[in-house]
Design a protein around this motif. Structure first.
Motif, PDB file in Angstrom:
ATOM      1  N   TYR A 145      53.113  82.982 -76.029  1.00 35.05           N
ATOM      2  CA  TYR A 145      53.128  82.922 -74.740  1.00 35.05           C
ATOM      3  C   TYR A 145      54.525  83.031 -74.242  1.00 35.05           C
ATOM      4  CZ  TYR A 145      53.175  81.088 -70.024  1.00 35.05           C
ATOM      5  OH  TYR A 145      53.377  80.824 -68.672  1.00 35.05           O
ATOM      6  N   PHE A 146      55.520  82.514 -74.948  1.00 29.66           N
ATOM      7  CA  PHE A 146      56.984  82.143 -74.352  1.00 29.66           C
ATOM      8  C   PHE A 146      57.576  83.671 -74.828  1.00 29.66           C
ATOM      9  CE2 PHE A 146      56.433  77.689 -74.246  1.00 29.66           C
ATOM     10  CZ  PHE A 146      57.035  77.423 -73.038  1.00 29.66           C
ATOM     11  N   ILE A 147      57.021  84.310 -75.898  1.00 32.25           N
ATOM     12  CA  ILE A 147      57.661  85.787 -76.181  1.00 32.25           C
ATOM     13  C   ILE A 147      57.220  86.728 -75.179  1.00 32.25           C
ATOM     14  CG2 ILE A 147      57.581  87.443 -77.820  1.00 32.25           C
ATOM     15  CD1 ILE A 147      57.432  85.487 -79.961  1.00 32.25           C
ATOM     16  N   LYS A 149      56.114  86.009 -71.985  1.00 34.77           N
ATOM     17  CA  LYS A 149      56.939  85.691 -70.841  1.00 34.77           C
ATOM     18  C   LYS A 149      58.391  86.152 -70.867  1.00 34.77           C
ATOM     19  CE  LYS A 149      57.628  81.459 -68.010  1.00 34.77           C
ATOM     20  NZ  LYS A 149      57.574  80.184 -67.648  1.00 34.77           N
ATOM     21  N   ALA A 150      59.088  86.023 -71.983  1.00 35.15           N
ATOM     22  CA  ALA A 150      60.328  86.657 -71.914  1.00 35.15           C
ATOM     23  C   ALA A 150      60.575  88.123 -71.656  1.00 35.15           C
ATOM     24  CB  ALA A 150      61.203  86.368 -73.280  1.00 35.15           C
ATOM     25  N   PHE A 151      59.392  88.819 -71.984  1.00 36.58           N
ATOM     26  CA  PHE A 151      59.387  90.262 -71.701  1.00 36.58           C
ATOM     27  C   PHE A 151      58.777  90.404 -70.356  1.00 36.58           C
ATOM     28  CE2 PHE A 151      60.204  90.417 -76.212  1.00 36.58           C
ATOM     29  CZ  PHE A 151      60.910  91.521 -76.228  1.00 36.58           C
ATOM     30  N   GLY A 152      58.436  89.472 -69.640  1.00 37.81           N
ATOM     31  CA  GLY A 152      57.697  89.755 -68.426  1.00 37.81           C
ATOM     32  C   GLY A 152      56.204  90.139 -68.343  1.00 37.81           C
ATOM     33  N   TRP A 228      36.430  90.283 -77.014  1.00 40.87           N
ATOM     34  CA  TRP A 228      35.337  89.883 -76.236  1.00 40.87           C
ATOM     35  C   TRP A 228      34.815  88.355 -76.226  1.00 40.87           C
ATOM     36  CZ3 TRP A 228      33.264  93.307 -72.842  1.00 40.87           C
ATOM     37  CH2 TRP A 228      32.177  93.041 -72.436  1.00 40.87           C
ATOM     38  N   LEU A 229      35.178  87.856 -77.312  1.00 41.60           N
ATOM     39  CA  LEU A 229      34.658  86.579 -77.409  1.00 41.60           C
ATOM     40  C   LEU A 229      35.760  85.328 -77.448  1.00 41.60           C
ATOM     41  CD1 LEU A 229      32.057  86.845 -80.348  1.00 41.60           C
ATOM     42  CD2 LEU A 229      31.599  87.019 -77.884  1.00 41.60           C
ATOM     43  N   ASP A 230      36.804  85.872 -77.390  1.00 44.31           N
ATOM     44  CA  ASP A 230      38.243  84.747 -77.494  1.00 44.31           C
ATOM     45  C   ASP A 230      38.367  84.218 -76.241  1.00 44.31           C
ATOM     46  OD1 ASP A 230      40.513  83.874 -78.901  1.00 44.31           O
ATOM     47  OD2 ASP A 230      41.494  84.704 -77.166  1.00 44.31           O
ATOM     48  N   PHE A 231      38.717  82.897 -76.509  1.00 43.44           N
ATOM     49  CA  PHE A 231      38.903  81.965 -75.149  1.00 43.44           C
ATOM     50  C   PHE A 231      40.383  81.385 -75.245  1.00 43.44           C
ATOM     51  CE2 PHE A 231      39.152  77.932 -73.458  1.00 43.44           C
ATOM     52  CZ  PHE A 231      38.933  78.055 -71.976  1.00 43.44           C
ATOM     53  N   VAL A 232      40.874  80.906 -76.354  1.00 48.81           N
ATOM     54  CA  VAL A 232      42.114  80.207 -76.495  1.00 48.81           C
ATOM     55  C   VAL A 232      43.417  81.037 -75.950  1.00 48.81           C
ATOM     56  CG1 VAL A 232      43.608  78.989 -77.832  1.00 48.81           C
ATOM     57  CG2 VAL A 232      41.115  78.821 -78.168  1.00 48.81           C
ATOM     58  N   MET A 233      43.496  82.314 -76.807  1.00 47.09           N
ATOM     59  CA  MET A 233      44.493  83.223 -76.329  1.00 47.09           C
ATOM     60  C   MET A 233      44.435  83.650 -74.873  1.00 47.09           C
ATOM     61  SD  MET A 233      47.319  84.131 -77.870  1.00 47.09           S
ATOM     62  CE  MET A 233      46.997  83.911 -79.613  1.00 47.09           C
ATOM     63  N   ALA A 234      43.458  83.932 -74.635  1.00 51.54           N
ATOM     64  CA  ALA A 234      43.105  84.200 -72.845  1.00 51.54           C
ATOM     65  C   ALA A 234      43.395  83.448 -71.995  1.00 51.54           C
ATOM     66  CB  ALA A 234      41.644  84.864 -72.735  1.00 51.54           C
ATOM     67  N   LYS A 235      43.185  81.910 -72.390  1.00 55.90           N
ATOM     68  CA  LYS A 235      43.541  80.940 -71.534  1.00 55.90           C
ATOM     69  C   LYS A 235      44.758  80.721 -71.461  1.00 55.90           C
ATOM     70  CE  LYS A 235      42.831  77.292 -69.073  1.00 55.90           C
ATOM     71  NZ  LYS A 235      42.509  77.405 -67.679  1.00 55.90           N
ATOM     72  N   ALA A 236      45.516  80.961 -72.629  1.00 58.24           N
ATOM     73  CA  ALA A 236      47.035  80.714 -72.835  1.00 58.24           C
ATOM     74  C   ALA A 236      48.014  81.770 -71.944  1.00 58.24           C
ATOM     75  CB  ALA A 236      47.761  80.650 -74.041  1.00 58.24           C
ATOM     76  N   ILE A 237      47.321  82.921 -71.776  1.00 55.97           N
ATOM     77  CA  ILE A 237      48.103  84.149 -71.144  1.00 55.97           C
ATOM     78  C   ILE A 237      47.935  84.350 -69.841  1.00 55.97           C
ATOM     79  CG2 ILE A 237      48.936  86.435 -71.414  1.00 55.97           C
ATOM     80  CD1 ILE A 237      48.480  86.258 -74.424  1.00 55.97           C
ATOM     81  N   ALA A 238      46.405  84.449 -69.401  1.00 57.05           N
ATOM     82  CA  ALA A 238      45.888  84.807 -68.382  1.00 57.05           C
ATOM     83  C   ALA A 238      45.835  83.494 -67.357  1.00 57.05           C
ATOM     84  CB  ALA A 238      44.483  85.580 -68.178  1.00 57.05           C
ATOM     85  N   ARG A 239      46.838  83.656 -66.249  1.00 50.04           N
ATOM     86  CA  ARG A 239      46.877  82.369 -65.467  1.00 50.04           C
ATOM     87  C   ARG A 239      46.053  82.493 -63.995  1.00 50.04           C
ATOM     88  NH1 ARG A 239      48.748  78.124 -68.340  1.00 50.04           N
ATOM     89  NH2 ARG A 239      50.139  78.844 -69.562  1.00 50.04           N
TER      90      ARG A 239
END
Length: 298
Positions: A145-147, A149-152, A228-239
């Motif tokens: 996530y922070f990587i 974020k650093a790239f916008g 299609w089924l992932d939740f954790v990564m999408a929750k961390a990136i999509a705000r």
């Protein structure tokens, strides 16, 4: 001397007892499989029926709905002022399609290099990939996530691109299954192609890929289902809801401020989410059967 009549009677009894034991075993097996099928199908049937429930409240006196309506599906795709499910569905579909294509290319390329080529550092790379695969990907969520974020890439429309990059970037490390299948392809096919003047790219595209169709089907399904089924990564990136995937949308519907109005629509959304997966399995199963029949004929 033994009596032939008694020997025949004993043999018939033994055969009869064996037949009874086999019948009893089949009956027990069928009963067990029936019970397991009911347990497995019950949640699916409940979600499907709940999606037509006229009562939108989560707490009800009966297990199955008593009144049915199609209005939940209509509201799910028309009332987008509170929660835009069609946009979430489209976001997830775009991400899944791109990840499926990119990850398939990465896995095929890395597997071909690891299986057919010999170079310095090959075994070291395979050992590193194996060790890294032992750690769950959730450990790297914060760092990723922070990587980004650093790239916008965590704001606006770039979130979709970020999710595509995250899901597909590390897919090449999961090459072991595909490589194991390529190892079963005789090297004599490659050598004959090289003698005929083929390049490595031609060997890869015209020999290896057609033979690997069953594994390509498997990898395509895995590549599609991951985002299609992932939740954790999408929750961390999509705000924001504009960048939500269907997993985040369904989770949002069960929050306390939405659950009383969106519970039945949650079930309708779950049914809609399963449709592309079912279509993918049906389509890919046909290609898998054709490739296996072709392999048997060859």
């Amino acid at each position: 001397m033994s009596n032939p009549t008694s020997d025949t009677t004993i043999a018939k009894k033994a055969k009869g007892n064996s037949y009874k034991r086999r019948i009893a075993g089949d009956v027990v097996a069928y009963i067990f499989l029936t019970v397991m099928a009911v347990i497995w199908l019950m949640p699916i049937v409940w979600v499907f029926l709940e999606s037509f429930n006229k009562n939108t409240q989560p707490y009800q006196s009966t297990f199955f709905p008593t009144k049915y309506t199609f209005h939940n599906y209509v509201q799910l795709f028309t009332e987008t002022d509170v929660m835009n499910f069609p946009r979430m569905f489209l976001n997830t579909l775009v991400i899944a399609i791109f990840v499926c294509i990119i990850s398939l290319f990465f896995v095929l390329s890395v597997s071909f290099c690891m299986s057919r080529l010999r170079f310095r550092g090959r075994k070291t790379f395979m050992n590193i990939a194996l060790i890294l695969g032992m750690f769950p990907s959730i450990m790297a969520v914060i760092a990723v996530y922070f990587i980004l974020k650093a790239f916008g890439l965590t704001e606006g429309g770039f979130v979709i691109i970020a999710l595509i990059l995250v899901y597909s970037a590390g897919s090449g490390a999961g090459f072991y299954v595909m490589k194991g299948y390529m190892d079963t392809i005789p090297m004599s096919l490659d050598e004959a192609a090289y003698l005929d003047g083929c390049t490595k790219w031609q060997v890869f595209t015209k020999i290896i890929i057609p033979i690997c169709k069953p594994m390509i089907v498997y990898q395509a399904i895995i590549g599609f289902l991951t985002p299609w089924l992932d939740f954790v990564m999408a929750k961390a990136i999509a705000r924001t809801q504009d960048n939500f995937t269907v997993a985040l949308g369904l989770w949002q519907m069960l929050q306390k401020e939405y659950i009383n109005q969106w519970y039945a629509r949650f079930a309708a959304g779950a049914v809609c989410v399963s449709i592309p997966i079912a279509i993918l399995f049906i389509v890919m199963q046909r290609f898998y059967q054709e490739s296996m029949s072709g392999a048997v004929k060859g």
